[in-house]
Scaffold this motif. Structure first.
Motif, PDB file in Angstrom:
ATOM      1  N   PHE A  63      -6.533  -4.293   3.784  1.00  0.00           N
ATOM      2  CA  PHE A  63      -5.221  -4.491   4.383  1.00  0.00           C
ATOM      3  C   PHE A  63      -4.866  -3.269   5.228  1.00  0.00           C
ATOM      4  O   PHE A  63      -4.931  -2.140   4.745  1.00  0.00           O
ATOM      5  CB  PHE A  63      -4.143  -4.654   3.308  1.00  0.00           C
ATOM      6  N   ASP A  64      -4.495  -3.499   6.460  1.00  0.00           N
ATOM      7  CA  ASP A  64      -3.948  -2.464   7.339  1.00  0.00           C
ATOM      8  C   ASP A  64      -2.465  -2.783   7.465  1.00  0.00           C
ATOM      9  O   ASP A  64      -2.102  -3.773   8.113  1.00  0.00           O
ATOM     10  CB  ASP A  64      -4.651  -2.506   8.688  1.00  0.00           C
ATOM     11  N   LEU A  65      -1.628  -1.994   6.826  1.00  0.00           N
ATOM     12  CA  LEU A  65      -0.235  -2.399   6.697  1.00  0.00           C
ATOM     13  C   LEU A  65       0.713  -1.208   6.727  1.00  0.00           C
ATOM     14  O   LEU A  65       0.309  -0.044   6.707  1.00  0.00           O
ATOM     15  CB  LEU A  65      -0.056  -3.180   5.389  1.00  0.00           C
ATOM     16  N   LYS A  66       1.987  -1.540   6.800  1.00  0.00           N
ATOM     17  CA  LYS A  66       3.041  -0.529   6.705  1.00  0.00           C
ATOM     18  C   LYS A  66       3.781  -0.733   5.387  1.00  0.00           C
ATOM     19  O   LYS A  66       4.081  -1.869   5.006  1.00  0.00           O
ATOM     20  CB  LYS A  66       4.014  -0.635   7.871  1.00  0.00           C
ATOM     21  N   ILE A  67       4.078   0.372   4.737  1.00  0.00           N
ATOM     22  CA  ILE A  67       4.861   0.320   3.509  1.00  0.00           C
ATOM     23  C   ILE A  67       6.184   1.032   3.731  1.00  0.00           C
ATOM     24  O   ILE A  67       6.318   1.870   4.640  1.00  0.00           O
ATOM     25  CB  ILE A  67       4.116   0.971   2.324  1.00  0.00           C
ATOM     26  N   TRP A  68       7.161   0.667   2.910  1.00  0.00           N
ATOM     27  CA  TRP A  68       8.432   1.358   2.954  1.00  0.00           C
ATOM     28  C   TRP A  68       8.327   2.660   2.159  1.00  0.00           C
ATOM     29  O   TRP A  68       7.837   2.671   1.027  1.00  0.00           O
ATOM     30  CB  TRP A  68       9.535   0.498   2.350  1.00  0.00           C
ATOM     31  N   SER A  69       8.771   3.733   2.801  1.00  0.00           N
ATOM     32  CA  SER A  69       8.869   5.027   2.140  1.00  0.00           C
ATOM     33  C   SER A  69      10.276   5.532   2.393  1.00  0.00           C
ATOM     34  O   SER A  69      10.565   6.126   3.443  1.00  0.00           O
ATOM     35  CB  SER A  69       7.826   5.999   2.690  1.00  0.00           C
ATOM     36  N   GLY A  70      11.151   5.273   1.431  1.00  0.00           N
ATOM     37  CA  GLY A  70      12.561   5.537   1.679  1.00  0.00           C
ATOM     38  C   GLY A  70      13.052   4.577   2.745  1.00  0.00           C
ATOM     39  O   GLY A  70      12.872   3.371   2.635  1.00  0.00           O
ATOM     40  N   SER A  71      13.634   5.119   3.802  1.00  0.00           N
ATOM     41  CA  SER A  71      14.131   4.279   4.889  1.00  0.00           C
ATOM     42  C   SER A  71      13.149   4.196   6.053  1.00  0.00           C
ATOM     43  O   SER A  71      13.432   3.557   7.070  1.00  0.00           O
ATOM     44  CB  SER A  71      15.472   4.825   5.397  1.00  0.00           C
ATOM     45  N   SER A  72      12.018   4.818   5.921  1.00  0.00           N
ATOM     46  CA  SER A  72      11.023   4.799   6.996  1.00  0.00           C
ATOM     47  C   SER A  72       9.794   3.993   6.564  1.00  0.00           C
ATOM     48  O   SER A  72       9.664   3.606   5.408  1.00  0.00           O
ATOM     49  CB  SER A  72      10.599   6.222   7.359  1.00  0.00           C
ATOM     50  N   GLN A  73       8.911   3.751   7.533  1.00  0.00           N
ATOM     51  CA  GLN A  73       7.689   2.995   7.262  1.00  0.00           C
ATOM     52  C   GLN A  73       6.465   3.887   7.515  1.00  0.00           C
ATOM     53  O   GLN A  73       6.461   4.689   8.438  1.00  0.00           O
ATOM     54  CB  GLN A  73       7.611   1.753   8.148  1.00  0.00           C
ATOM     55  N   GLN A  74       5.454   3.718   6.695  1.00  0.00           N
ATOM     56  CA  GLN A  74       4.234   4.494   6.835  1.00  0.00           C
ATOM     57  C   GLN A  74       3.021   3.558   6.836  1.00  0.00           C
ATOM     58  O   GLN A  74       2.986   2.582   6.092  1.00  0.00           O
ATOM     59  CB  GLN A  74       4.100   5.490   5.681  1.00  0.00           C
ATOM     60  N   TRP A  75       2.033   3.890   7.667  1.00  0.00           N
ATOM     61  CA  TRP A  75       0.800   3.107   7.712  1.00  0.00           C
ATOM     62  C   TRP A  75      -0.070   3.418   6.497  1.00  0.00           C
ATOM     63  O   TRP A  75      -0.170   4.558   6.054  1.00  0.00           O
ATOM     64  CB  TRP A  75       0.005   3.413   8.986  1.00  0.00           C
ATOM     65  N   ARG A  76      -0.708   2.390   5.996  1.00  0.00           N
ATOM     66  CA  ARG A  76      -1.683   2.523   4.940  1.00  0.00           C
ATOM     67  C   ARG A  76      -2.850   1.594   5.256  1.00  0.00           C
ATOM     68  O   ARG A  76      -2.673   0.510   5.801  1.00  0.00           O
ATOM     69  CB  ARG A  76      -1.100   2.150   3.582  1.00  0.00           C
ATOM     70  N   ASN A  77      -4.059   2.027   4.872  1.00  0.00           N
ATOM     71  CA  ASN A  77      -5.239   1.184   4.933  1.00  0.00           C
ATOM     72  C   ASN A  77      -5.803   1.112   3.524  1.00  0.00           C
ATOM     73  O   ASN A  77      -6.214   2.138   2.973  1.00  0.00           O
ATOM     74  CB  ASN A  77      -6.267   1.728   5.911  1.00  0.00           C
ATOM     75  N   ILE A  78      -5.805  -0.079   2.952  1.00  0.00           N
ATOM     76  CA  ILE A  78      -6.110  -0.232   1.522  1.00  0.00           C
ATOM     77  C   ILE A  78      -7.233  -1.233   1.319  1.00  0.00           C
ATOM     78  O   ILE A  78      -7.216  -2.323   1.913  1.00  0.00           O
ATOM     79  CB  ILE A  78      -4.851  -0.695   0.767  1.00  0.00           C
TER      80      ILE A  78
END
Length: 123
Positions: A97-112
């Motif tokens: 999965f190449d996705l964005k996660i919520w980190s507080g009020s911002s979004q961060q990319w993750r590759n899982i």
């Protein structure tokens, strides 16, 4: 923060079929690309199929016409339908999965990657 659960895999005879499924859960904001990779001992992990938001799926030449990737964005799920299996398809298969996660009020990319599933094609 994101959990990935794979299901399917196992043993199939040459010419047979298997269906792999993978679901992600957690604080997901957006899933962009989903894919399946495979790896055999002593080799690099290779892309089998991937599907990017708004684009047609792409496949490795070795599986074209035999494997089909699909996604269900409502369920954060990706499926790989494998038909006409061959012994050379034997490998450990990983969803990605190449996705964005919520980190507080911002979004961060993750590759899982998922944990991997053994697929064995043998008579």
């Amino acid at each position: 923060q994101v959990q990935v659960v794979e299901s399917g895999g196992g043993l199939a005879q040459p010419g047979g079929s298997l269906r792999l499924s993978c679901a992600a859960s957690g604080n997901i904001a957006l899933i962009y690309t989903l894919g399946w990779y495979r790896q055999t001992p002593g080799t690099q992990r290779e892309m089998v199929a991937s599907i990017r938001t708004g684009e047609a799926p792409i496949y490795a030449d070795s599986v074209k016409g035999r494997f089909t990737i699909s996604r269900d964005d409502a369920k954060n799920t990706v499926v790989l339908q494998m038909n006409s299996l061959r012994p050379e398809d034997t490998a450990v298969y990983y969803c990605n999965f190449d996705l964005k996660i919520w980190s507080g009020s911002s979004q961060q990319w993750r590759n899982i990657y998922g944990q991997g599933m053994q697929v064995t094609v043998s008579s």
